[in-house]
Design an enzyme around this catalytic site. Structure first.
Site, PDB file in Angstrom:
ATOM      1  N   TYR A   1      -1.486   0.451  10.681  1.00 36.74           N
ATOM      2  CA  TYR A   1      -1.749  -0.215   9.399  1.00 36.74           C
ATOM      3  C   TYR A   1      -0.538  -0.070   8.471  1.00 36.74           C
ATOM      4  O   TYR A   1      -0.060  -1.053   7.890  1.00 36.74           O
ATOM      5  CB  TYR A   1      -2.998   0.391   8.736  1.00 36.74           C
ATOM      6  CG  TYR A   1      -3.208  -0.054   7.306  1.00 36.74           C
ATOM      7  CD1 TYR A   1      -3.809  -1.271   7.016  1.00 36.74           C
ATOM      8  CD2 TYR A   1      -2.802   0.755   6.236  1.00 36.74           C
ATOM      9  CE1 TYR A   1      -3.996  -1.681   5.702  1.00 36.74           C
ATOM     10  CE2 TYR A   1      -2.989   0.354   4.921  1.00 36.74           C
ATOM     11  CZ  TYR A   1      -3.592  -0.868   4.654  1.00 36.74           C
ATOM     12  OH  TYR A   1      -3.769  -1.270   3.358  1.00 36.74           O
TER      13      TYR A   1
ATOM     14  N   GLU B   1       0.200   3.609   1.775  1.00 34.54           N
ATOM     15  CA  GLU B   1       0.290   4.033   3.182  1.00 34.54           C
ATOM     16  C   GLU B   1       1.692   3.772   3.743  1.00 34.54           C
ATOM     17  O   GLU B   1       2.069   4.348   4.760  1.00 34.54           O
ATOM     18  CB  GLU B   1      -0.755   3.299   4.027  1.00 34.54           C
ATOM     19  CG  GLU B   1      -2.142   3.865   3.912  1.00 34.54           C
ATOM     20  CD  GLU B   1      -2.282   5.271   4.490  1.00 34.54           C
ATOM     21  OE1 GLU B   1      -2.065   5.448   5.687  1.00 34.54           O
ATOM     22  OE2 GLU B   1      -2.593   6.187   3.715  1.00 34.54           O
TER      23      GLU B   1
ATOM     24  N   SER C   1       0.808  -1.225   0.000  1.00 37.32           N
ATOM     25  CA  SER C   1       0.000   0.000   0.000  1.00 37.32           C
ATOM     26  C   SER C   1       0.838   1.271   0.000  1.00 37.32           C
ATOM     27  O   SER C   1       1.916   1.326   0.612  1.00 37.32           O
ATOM     28  CB  SER C   1      -0.881  -0.020   1.258  1.00 37.32           C
ATOM     29  OG  SER C   1      -1.413   1.247   1.523  1.00 37.32           O
TER      30      SER C   1
END
Ligand code: NAP
Ligand code: F7E
Length: 320
Positions: free
Chosen positions: A148, A126, A124
């Site tokens: 996360y 992120e 991801s």
């Protein structure tokens, strides 16, 4: 000879688009599904009879080995995760167990049972978090900003490590935000388009939001699952960034969504600190030139069309 694919996270947004794509290509699709007291099959209702489901959980190693044995996969797509960033502060340990260690559990199941299967890990944007360069590409260092993001960094590196340690065909797709009418309603795009439809139909009066200044590189999930498949069709395994190369604020998203329904967002949006995160990812903008060049991947749906598609779909759902 048709190929077998095992997809974890089959009930999620990406799992549903990927299953659809693989079925179209003639694959036999096996989906790992966890037992829940009220089964959520909305995203795959229309293709559920074409999928062979295997019960299992990323936290239960034996169930993953069983899934690999039963499906005898040519390709494994590991899409399952605790994927909502905000929840990762509420449940950091569960997030680590599923989104980080769950990847090792899956890799081990493949290594022990079918090491020649090709493996895709859902990494991801992120992971870039507090970005150290813009645009972000495959070589940009990671600086995650949530439990996360931290868990996804682990998942990314363990995938690279299994490739390098065991010579497995393991790829990590670093996907930027991708959305669709099948997106969970807690994510910002769908939260907004669902609220716009409800406000338009007189079922909701206001929309409570967090940080409107955050910028994201938002694409269409249907385009992004094609990149996952392409990554597993190459001569050699590698990692790729998948993104649109455009960034927009949450406020722009809100403006387009309300505007599309003929509403002025300022009449309905209320800022609520409850939705502001302990640490924010302020800006994401991806450079997917490697994927475009090597995989021949291309984007088909742009940001504005994506938002309008989601508003139209939510209006249609409510009308039904
Ligand atoms: P999603 O809609 O939240 O789907 C997540 C899936 O994982 C669901 O099928 C869920 O099953 C399953 N799952 C969760 N915990 C599990 C566990 N312990 N064992 C087995 N299955 C479990 O996510 P998505 O948007 O499709 O994203 C797919 C993957 O890509 C995720 O790994 C996500 O982190 C990653 N990713 C997403 C984006 C994006 O913008 N969408 C971008 C980059 C990376 P239930 O239905 O039972 O909950
Ligand atoms: O937030 C801001 C919020 O929850 C986007 C996941 O798929 O993409 C997703 O993670 C932005 C953030 O997605 C609200 O603060 C403002 O800046 O839709 P989101 P995300 O956190 O970017 C990545 C690539 C993944 O890998 C993840 O799995 O919107 N925002 N107000 C809000 N966000 C939410 N959810 N709700 C609000 O009210």
């Amino acid at each position: 000879m048709s190929k077998n694919a095992l997809v974890t996270g089959i009930t999620g947004q990406d799992g549903s688009y990927l299953a659809e794509l693989l079925l179209e290509k003639g694959y036999k699709v096996y989906g790992l599904r966890r037992r829940t007291s009220t089964p959520m099959m909305e995203n795959i209702e229309y293709i559920k009879n074409e999928i062979e489901f295997i019960e299992g959980d990323l936290l239960d190693q034996g169930s993953l080995i069983n899934a690999v044995q039963k499906s005898n996969p040519d390709e494994v797509y590991n899409l399952a995760a605790q994927s909502f960033v905000a929840t990762s502060w509420e449940q950091p340990i569960l997030t680590g167990q599923a989104t980080a260690i769950g990847v090792t559990n899956m890799l081990e199941a493949v290594r022990l049972t079918k090491p020649e299967a090709r493996f895709y890990q859902a990494s991801s944007s992120e992971m870039f978090g507090k970005v150290v360069e813009t645009p972000q590409k495959e070589t940009t260092p990671f600086y995650p900003r949530s439990p996360y993001g931290v868990a996804k960094v682990y998942g990314h590196w363990i995938t690279v490590n299994y490739r390098e340690s065991y010579d497995m065909y393991a790829c990590s797709g670093i996907l930027f935000n991708h959305e669709s009418p099948r997106r969970g309603v807690e994510f910002v795009t769908r939260k907004v388009t669902d609220a716009v439809a409800r406000i338009k139909m007189g079922l909701q009066r206001e929309l409570r939001m967090g940080n409107l200044d955050a910028k994201r590189d938002w694409g269409f999930a249907g385009d992004y699952v094609k990149a996952m498949w392409l990554m597993l069709q190459q001569d050699k395994p590698d990692d790729y960034v998948i993104s649109t190369g455009e960034t927009h604020t949450v406020q722009e998203l809100v403006e387009i969504a309300f505007g599309h329904a003929g509403l002025n967002w300022r009449d309905y949006v209320v800022i609520d600190p409850k939705f502001v995160r302990p640490a924010e990812v302020d800006l994401l903008l991806g450079d997917s030139s490697k994927a475009q060049k090597t995989l021949g991947w291309k984007l088909e749906v742009g940001f504005e069309d994506l938002v309008k598609m989601m508003v139209d779909s939510d209006l249609e759902k409510l009308n039904r």
